[in-house]
Design a protein around this motif. Structure first.
Motif, PDB file in Angstrom:
ATOM      1  N   ASN A 135     -16.423   0.015  13.515  1.00  0.00           N
ATOM      2  CA  ASN A 135     -15.666  -1.051  14.149  1.00  0.00           C
ATOM      3  C   ASN A 135     -15.713  -2.333  13.326  1.00  0.00           C
ATOM      4  O   ASN A 135     -14.727  -3.059  13.209  1.00  0.00           O
ATOM      5  N   ALA A 136     -16.876  -2.616  12.733  1.00  0.00           N
ATOM      6  CA  ALA A 136     -17.000  -3.813  11.910  1.00  0.00           C
ATOM      7  C   ALA A 136     -16.090  -3.733  10.688  1.00  0.00           C
ATOM      8  O   ALA A 136     -15.399  -4.703  10.342  1.00  0.00           O
ATOM      9  N   VAL A 137     -16.067  -2.587  10.013  1.00  0.00           N
ATOM     10  CA  VAL A 137     -15.206  -2.437   8.836  1.00  0.00           C
ATOM     11  C   VAL A 137     -13.737  -2.514   9.236  1.00  0.00           C
ATOM     12  O   VAL A 137     -12.929  -3.172   8.563  1.00  0.00           O
ATOM     13  N   ALA A 138     -13.369  -1.860  10.339  1.00  0.00           N
ATOM     14  CA  ALA A 138     -11.981  -1.943  10.806  1.00  0.00           C
ATOM     15  C   ALA A 138     -11.595  -3.388  11.109  1.00  0.00           C
ATOM     16  O   ALA A 138     -10.469  -3.824  10.814  1.00  0.00           O
ATOM     17  N   SER A 139     -12.525  -4.155  11.676  1.00  0.00           N
ATOM     18  CA  SER A 139     -12.244  -5.535  12.034  1.00  0.00           C
ATOM     19  C   SER A 139     -12.133  -6.423  10.809  1.00  0.00           C
ATOM     20  O   SER A 139     -11.153  -7.161  10.633  1.00  0.00           O
ATOM     21  N   PHE A 140     -13.143  -6.380   9.946  1.00  0.00           N
ATOM     22  CA  PHE A 140     -13.238  -7.356   8.864  1.00  0.00           C
ATOM     23  C   PHE A 140     -12.373  -6.992   7.658  1.00  0.00           C
ATOM     24  O   PHE A 140     -11.960  -7.876   6.910  1.00  0.00           O
ATOM     25  N   ALA A 147     -13.743  -5.118  20.046  1.00  0.00           N
ATOM     26  CA  ALA A 147     -14.768  -6.153  20.137  1.00  0.00           C
ATOM     27  C   ALA A 147     -16.109  -5.586  19.697  1.00  0.00           C
ATOM     28  O   ALA A 147     -16.555  -4.555  20.190  1.00  0.00           O
ATOM     29  N   VAL A 148     -16.749  -6.267  18.754  1.00  0.00           N
ATOM     30  CA  VAL A 148     -18.075  -5.857  18.294  1.00  0.00           C
ATOM     31  C   VAL A 148     -19.106  -6.254  19.345  1.00  0.00           C
ATOM     32  O   VAL A 148     -19.055  -7.355  19.894  1.00  0.00           O
ATOM     33  N   VAL A 149     -20.034  -5.340  19.636  1.00  0.00           N
ATOM     34  CA  VAL A 149     -21.109  -5.634  20.575  1.00  0.00           C
ATOM     35  C   VAL A 149     -22.431  -5.321  19.888  1.00  0.00           C
ATOM     36  O   VAL A 149     -22.846  -4.161  19.824  1.00  0.00           O
TER      37      VAL A 149
END
Length: 307
Positions: A135-140, A147-149
């Motif tokens: 999720n972090a790689v997809a986001s950044f 949403a990162v949790v």
């Protein structure tokens, strides 16, 4: 009642809450180099390195890693022993992360034609990439995440909006709070809030927390938060001795068990508490992680790095 307030925890003026956080982040935040790139390879390296490692310690290692292997192609073609050795030399924690990162690079080349998947589900297909990292790689990298949790985000939501200490509730509220289509700036911003203003010992006024107007903890003075697991001390830990084994084998080729043990720890005694049985267990763990090859020949045990 708005959709956000229907979550039961967020204020009615949730759009102002969002705007306040993004404005605070964009005006002033810590300048980490990986925040200036959208290259998914560079972002993935930063995320893997940052697992249980302080961000300030990651900067030099991240830059040195990318100097040595600047693209996913160069990492995929690298010798795994060199990648693991780099990890050990920079005290980046469990060496299997280096192995998985190397495997993921090969996978991107062989299975995806050199192009990273762009969404969390696709990124989770890569070796060693779990839900959070995907999720972090997809986001950044792609501005295409959820949403990162993480522990920082949980602490913020718990204190500010009285979200109960349940993963499902944290994920539900975090998802409702994140503005659509802005996962890159939002996830950076809310993690920065947890890392700068809402630490275990909060700095609400000192860091000019943008959520003081809505924050229940700020209003009541009760800054309790969910317990956050702490990383075990490195000195004398199993992690440290795993790293020593890798370093010795990298420099010495195949090494006999007792010769290895006396170099791994000064109190090594073959039949003692930290002797052959202890060392063999350490080697078996490393073998299970695909890092070390262990062989028994003529009544003796030998270990070497896997190629």
């Amino acid at each position: 009642m708005t959709e956000a307030s229907a979550e039961g925890y967020l204020p009615d003026d949730v759009e102002r809450v969002r705007e306040a956080l993004v404005e605070w982040y964009e005006n002033d935040h810590r300048e980490y180099p990986w925040r200036k790139t959208t290259d998914p390879y560079a972002v993935l390296v930063s995320e893997v390195m940052s697992q249980q490692t302080q961000l300030d310690r990651v900067v030099d290692a991240w830059e040195a890693f990318l100097d040595r292997w600047p693209t996913v192609e160069t990492l995929a073609e690298a010798d795994r022993a060199d990648v693991v050795g780099f990890w050990t030399d920079h005290s980046l924690g469990y060496n299997n992360r280096a192995k998985y990162l190397h495997e993921a690079a090969r996978q991107v080349l062989e299975a995806y034609g050199g192009q990273f998947p762009r969404d969390p589900d696709g990124l989770q297909e890569l070796m060693g990439v779990g839900p959070y990292t995907a999720n972090a790689v997809a986001s950044f990298a792609f501005d295409n995440g959820d949403a990162v949790v993480d522990t920082n985000v949980k602490r913020v939501l718990y204190r500010a909006f009285d979200v109960p200490d349940e993963d499902s509730e944290f994920e539900r509220v975090a998802g409702a709070l994140m503005p659509d289509g802005k996962s890159r700036v939002w996830n950076n911003a809310i993690m920065e809030l947890g890392g700068v203003a809402c630490e275990k010992t909060p700095a609400c006024d000192g860091a000019a927390c943008p959520w003081r107007e809505w924050c229940l903890a700020y209003e009541t003075g009760d800054f309790t938060a969910p317990d956050v697991p702490t990383q075990p001390e490195f000195e004398g830990s199993r992690r440290q001795f795993r790293g020593r084994v890798i370093s010795i084998l990298r420099d010495g080729g195949e090494v006999e068990l007792d010769a290895l043990g006396s170099r791994v720890r000064v109190d090594y005694v073959p039949e003692g508490q930290y002797g052959r049985e202890w060392l063999r267990g350490l080697l078996d763990d490393l073998a299970d992680d695909g890092l070390v090859h262990v062989a028994d020949r003529e009544g003796e045990t030998f270990a070497r790095l896997r190629e």
